[in-house]
Design an enzyme around this catalytic site. Structure first.
Site, PDB file in Angstrom:
ATOM      1  CB  VAL A  74      32.081 -46.405  -3.319  1.00  0.00           C
ATOM      2  CG1 VAL A  74      31.054 -47.492  -2.989  1.00  0.00           C
ATOM      3  CG2 VAL A  74      31.416 -45.253  -4.032  1.00  0.00           C
ATOM      4  CB  CYS A  75      34.051 -48.849   1.454  1.00  0.00           C
ATOM      5  SG  CYS A  75      33.253 -48.088   2.885  1.00  0.00           S
ATOM      6  CB  THR A  76      30.914 -52.739   2.283  1.00  0.00           C
ATOM      7  OG1 THR A  76      31.770 -53.526   1.456  1.00  0.00           O
ATOM      8  CG2 THR A  76      29.629 -53.522   2.549  1.00  0.00           C
ATOM      9  N   GLY A  78      30.343 -47.282   3.812  1.00  0.00           N
ATOM     10  CA  GLY A  78      30.604 -45.860   3.890  1.00  0.00           C
ATOM     11  C   GLY A  78      31.476 -45.438   5.051  1.00  0.00           C
ATOM     12  CG  MET A 102      29.127 -50.951  -2.662  1.00  0.00           C
ATOM     13  SD  MET A 102      28.732 -50.176  -4.258  1.00  0.00           S
ATOM     14  CE  MET A 102      27.745 -51.470  -5.038  1.00  0.00           C
TER      15      MET A 102
END
Length: 373
Positions: A74-76, A78, A102
């Site tokens: 997961v990051c902000t 994708g 996210m």
């Protein structure tokens, strides 16, 4: 498949385990971003910079991950997490990335019925990625939606599943943390959109005032004007059994009092709003101890139904124990971090700014911060 949808991940986490085994959510963002807002029970390994500069250098920090679980990165948005999943697969892990990161997680909705003694059904819709709570009231073939997000299909599905007809959409106030779908849902179904006139500054809404009563099937919805968090904040009393308090009263806190002022849409001051909120809370506290209190937010990642009685709130909500002077001083002086983009979100919800549909998700991306701390 190298991606997992937010809905599938939500279902996997909610169920705890599926036929493929446990899932481990790996957040690769910087530590401060993770601590501010993350998927519940995820773990953080801050390799964001390494994955951008030289992905090979991230392997040392990732080698101790369990090899018997599927890993979802997961990051902000994708993007960098996709690189993380590729690196993990090179290392022999079973890894996918969360589609849209996210941002995608913030779109997840979950629903469950609220235990309340009503002549009908009250469904709570939770958005765990935003901490938002909305509600759908169904009675005698009619339905009403309270504080909807702008992901309207969630409410359409509930209403249609109950074979009901939507007759009204209500907002407790002009929200500052997320874009309301209330006006759009009402327009799509050609029903009234109810909002107090002091919050409906430049938006077409059916005005509601203190003491008004609107029938949804056989259930009367009483309007209680409870300003303070915003000038037009209201709460909705459902037959004395359930109380939809918006951002006026949370289970462990109360609403902030400076957002409308700092967004430039209120002429009041912070101290005056705090005093007004104190008086509004006194009106709500006059209700029965058994009344189920249903706010529009939960600070964590809510799993519906999130409920508490007024009696329970008296015991656990420290703000309700303060006298008027202490209450005003505390709320006016202790200002936590603002919700992301709150000025634009607030202006959008009162009708003073028009945000293109493709920008809505990004505009409200981030943690919920509508409660006073």
């Amino acid at each position: 498949m190298t991606e997992i949808s937010p809905t599938e991940l939500s279902d996997r986490l909610r169920d705890g385990e599926d036929e493929s085994g446990d899932v481990l959510v790996l957040d690769i963002r910087h530590r401060d971003e993770y601590e501010e807002w993350h998927v519940p029970d995820s773990v953080n390994v801050d390799v964001y910079d390494e994955l951008i500069d030289d992905p090979e250098t991230a392997k040392d920090d990732l080698e101790d991950l369990p090899d018997d679980r599927e890993i979802v990165t997961v990051c902000t948005a994708g993007v960098v997490s996709r690189t993380a999943a590729e690196v993990l697969r090179e290392m022999g892990y079973d890894a996918r990335t969360l589609a849209d990161g996210m941002n995608g997680w913030s779109r997840v909705h979950r629903s469950a019925p609220v235990p309340a003694d009503l002549d009908g059904t009250l469904v709570q819709v939770a958005r765990p990625g935003k901490g938002c709570l909305s509600h759908v009231l169904l009675s005698d073939g009619e339905a009403a939606v309270f504080d909807p997000s702008h992901y309207l299909e969630e409410y359409d599905e509930i209403i249609d599943a109950h074979g009901a007809e939507l007759v009204g959409v209500f907002d407790t106030h002009a929200h500052a943390d997320h874009v309301s779908g209330g006006a759009e849902l009402a327009e799509q179904r050609d029903v009234p959109y109810y909002l107090h006139p002091t919050d409906a500054l430049a938006i077409d809404a059916t005005p509601i005032e203190d003491g008004d009563s609107i029938a949804i099937g056989s259930i009367d919805v009483e309007v209680i004007h409870t300003p303070g968090h915003s000038e037009g904040s209201v709460s909705f009393d459902l037959e004395g059994e359930a109380l939809l308090t918006g951002d006026t009263l949370f289970h462990e806190s109360v609403g902030r009092v400076e957002l409308g002022v700092e967004a430039g849409i209120e002429d009041s001051d912070v101290e005056g709003n705090a005093a007004t909120l104190y008086e509004s809370l006194q009106r709500l506290l006059d209700r029965s101890d058994d009344t189920v209190v249903l706010p529009a937010h939960d600070p964590g990642s809510p799993e519906p139904p999130v409920t508490a009685t007024l009696s329970e709130l008296r015991e656990r909500n420290a703000d309700l124990e303060r006298d008027r002077e202490e209450f005003v001083e505390t709320l006016a002086s202790d200002i936590p971090d603002h919700p992301p983009n709150f000025e634009r979100v607030k202006r959008t919800n009162v009708g003073k700014e028009d945000v293109p549909d493709e920008e809505l998700s990004e505009l409200e991306l981030g943690p919920n911060r509508c409660a006073a701390e």
